[in-house]
Design a protein around this motif. Sequence first.
Motif, short mmCIF file in Angstrom:
data_model
loop_
_atom_site.label_atom_id
_atom_site.label_comp_id
_atom_site.label_asym_id
_atom_site.label_seq_id
_atom_site.Cartn_x
_atom_site.Cartn_y
_atom_site.Cartn_z
N VAL A 68 -66.26 79.41 67.21
CA VAL A 68 -66.07 78.41 66.17
C VAL A 68 -67.37 77.66 65.87
N GLY A 69 -68.17 77.41 66.91
CA GLY A 69 -69.43 76.69 66.70
C GLY A 69 -70.32 77.42 65.72
N MET A 70 -70.56 78.69 66.01
CA MET A 70 -71.49 79.48 65.20
C MET A 70 -70.88 79.82 63.83
N MET A 71 -69.56 80.17 63.85
CA MET A 71 -68.97 80.71 62.63
C MET A 71 -68.44 79.63 61.68
N ALA A 107 -67.48 64.86 62.60
CA ALA A 107 -67.76 65.61 63.84
C ALA A 107 -67.47 64.63 64.97
N ILE A 108 -66.40 64.90 65.73
CA ILE A 108 -65.97 63.94 66.75
C ILE A 108 -66.27 64.45 68.16
N ASP A 109 -66.70 63.53 69.01
CA ASP A 109 -66.94 63.83 70.42
C ASP A 109 -65.59 64.00 71.12
N MET A 110 -65.34 65.20 71.66
CA MET A 110 -64.04 65.46 72.30
C MET A 110 -63.99 64.91 73.72
N ARG A 111 -65.18 64.59 74.28
CA ARG A 111 -65.21 64.15 75.68
C ARG A 111 -65.29 62.64 75.74
N GLN A 112 -64.27 61.99 75.20
CA GLN A 112 -64.21 60.53 75.24
C GLN A 112 -62.78 60.13 75.62
N PRO A 113 -62.60 58.92 76.14
CA PRO A 113 -61.29 58.54 76.65
C PRO A 113 -60.18 58.57 75.59
N GLY A 114 -60.52 58.37 74.31
CA GLY A 114 -59.49 58.33 73.27
C GLY A 114 -58.99 59.70 72.83
N VAL A 115 -59.48 60.77 73.43
CA VAL A 115 -59.06 62.12 73.03
C VAL A 115 -58.39 62.81 74.22
N ALA A 116 -57.12 63.19 74.06
CA ALA A 116 -56.42 63.89 75.14
C ALA A 116 -55.88 65.21 74.60
N ALA A 117 -56.26 66.32 75.24
CA ALA A 117 -55.79 67.65 74.82
C ALA A 117 -54.80 68.18 75.84
N ARG A 118 -53.63 68.59 75.34
CA ARG A 118 -52.60 69.12 76.25
C ARG A 118 -52.30 70.57 75.85
N VAL A 122 -69.67 73.55 72.52
CA VAL A 122 -68.46 74.30 72.17
C VAL A 122 -67.66 73.43 71.20
N TRP A 123 -67.17 74.03 70.11
CA TRP A 123 -66.48 73.29 69.06
C TRP A 123 -65.01 73.69 68.96
N CYS A 124 -64.19 72.79 68.44
CA CYS A 124 -62.84 73.16 68.04
C CYS A 124 -62.57 72.57 66.65
N GLN A 125 -61.45 73.01 66.07
CA GLN A 125 -61.16 72.65 64.68
C GLN A 125 -59.89 71.80 64.63
N LEU A 126 -60.06 70.50 64.42
CA LEU A 126 -58.94 69.55 64.45
C LEU A 126 -58.41 69.34 63.03
N HIS A 145 -61.42 72.51 76.18
CA HIS A 145 -62.75 72.63 76.76
C HIS A 145 -63.86 72.47 75.72
N ALA A 146 -63.53 71.89 74.57
CA ALA A 146 -64.55 71.72 73.52
C ALA A 146 -65.36 70.44 73.76
N ASP A 147 -66.62 70.48 73.33
CA ASP A 147 -67.46 69.28 73.38
C ASP A 147 -67.28 68.46 72.11
N LEU A 148 -67.11 69.16 71.00
CA LEU A 148 -67.03 68.48 69.71
C LEU A 148 -65.92 69.07 68.86
N GLY A 149 -65.39 68.26 67.93
CA GLY A 149 -64.33 68.75 67.07
C GLY A 149 -64.67 68.53 65.60
N LEU A 150 -64.25 69.50 64.76
CA LEU A 150 -64.34 69.33 63.31
C LEU A 150 -63.04 68.65 62.90
#
Length: 423
Positions: free
Chosen positions: A78-81, A175-186, A109-113, A151-156
């Motif tokens: 996702v990061g590259m593409m 572009a949001i930082d996924m590694r912050q307390p306000g973001v929880a991925a289940r 590493v990116w993800c798409q939110l 496991h993403a560092d950043l999200g779109l």
Amino acid sequence: MAGDTPELDVVEQVLDWFHDAWDPDLPLLDWRDRLVESGWAVPSWAPDWYGRGLPAWADRVAHAAIRGAGGVATPLGVGMMLAAPTIHEYADDDLEQQLLRPTLTGEYVWCQLFSEPGAGSDLAGLKATAVRDGDTWVVNGQKVWTTSADHADLGLLVARTDWDVPKHAGLTYFAIDMRQPGVAARPIRQMNEHQSFNEVFLTDARVPHDHVLGSVGDGWRVARATLAHERSFSVLRSTSFAPRAAGRVVDEARAEAAEYLKTYEWYPQRAGRPDLLAERSQASGRSADAVVRQRMMVVHELQQASQWTADRAKAARELGRPPGSEGSIGKLALSEVARRSHVAHTAIAGAQGMLRSGHDPLDAVVAEVLVSTPAQSIAGGTDEIQKNILGEHMLGLPREPSVDRSIPFKDVGRSEPRGTRHD
Ligand SMILES: Cc1cc2nc3c(=O)[nH]c(=O)nc-3n(C[C@H](O)[C@H](O)[C@H](O)COP(=O)(O)OP(=O)(O)OC[C@H]3O[C@@H](n4cnc5c(N)ncnc54)[C@H](O)[C@@H]3O)c2cc1C
């Protein structure tokens, strides 16, 4: 590009550079830094932005030449593409400077939110809300089906920043930082027992204002650009290195690919595994069955036709044309191949296709095909949505009726109780 054989010229140039630059003992990120610095990571981009100003096809040619010479090209995913081209097109210079290089090297590493529980096909109806607080935005809401979010560092991220305008006009892209307390991925457990996507809860998550891509309120345009890249992107397109290559760089690239492919290991099954049909029909003694043969032939025809469409789309992209309707046609074709292949596997395996173990290890693969193919026609925009896009954009049919396009989003009827924070 001079000469009658521009592809060969590019190969020659990239190999000249590669033979001087290649050091198999480098750490992977150091090698990719060298690659990005040289302009051969994305040669189709401008020289000011890690490129060489070459035509779009030069990216593919350069990467293949590097792999062929035993080296390592740009990362997968996702990061590259998706992230890299969207950032390149829509971020301002400072943000581009900050995010592009580590995205191209694979450090981020990116993800798409995008999708939400009530907004998938109707993406512009999303409700995750960002409210400005000085130089930051505070985001609240829920996303879902977010591949790799755990496991993403950043999200779109696309979020609503204005409830007083019609739905498409009130969105902003971050572009949001996924590694912050306000973001929880289940992680979500799927019916094929894999866990490749997640629910994501955003609770007072923060994004600096300078992490807006495009401008405030223009998020729909930016999201459409990402989606167009998504339709023409195959997660399993290739690896970043040649199978027999060796050295520290390659070992680390191999580990990176193995980690990446963990998320996507069921995607070949999602695509229907048409490559297994002939072998399975022979192994089961059903290759002479007229119905089985007919079903396999239908898959073969569809695959051929869709390959030609994909080649046509690739040629258009390489001539520098923006992603067009071929992406939707290609995506529809892949869904149909997966569906028909599922039917052919069922005809071959019969009830045994439901068994997850048997005499042959491929039995489990076929069982996984049968519960994975439905995802093919949903991910990245459903078949019905691709048909709507083709109807409107290619055939010029009238837009489908809608009651919520021109009224403020806050006035659109919805099932949540009035008096919530948005009303
Ligand atoms: C494997 C996989 C990975 C995914 N990864 C991500 C990701 O990383 N990030 C992300 O944001 N999302 C991701 N998604 C979510 C995906 O984008 C959505 O599932 C998709 O857009 C459909 O939305 P929905 O699930 O809400 O279905 P809905 O929109 O609720 O659709 C339900 C049904 O109604 C039909 N329908 C809806 N609207 C119309 C219409 N106007 N006309 C005709 N029919 C219609 C649909 O075609 C579908 O059949 C992923 C999905 C899958 C399966």
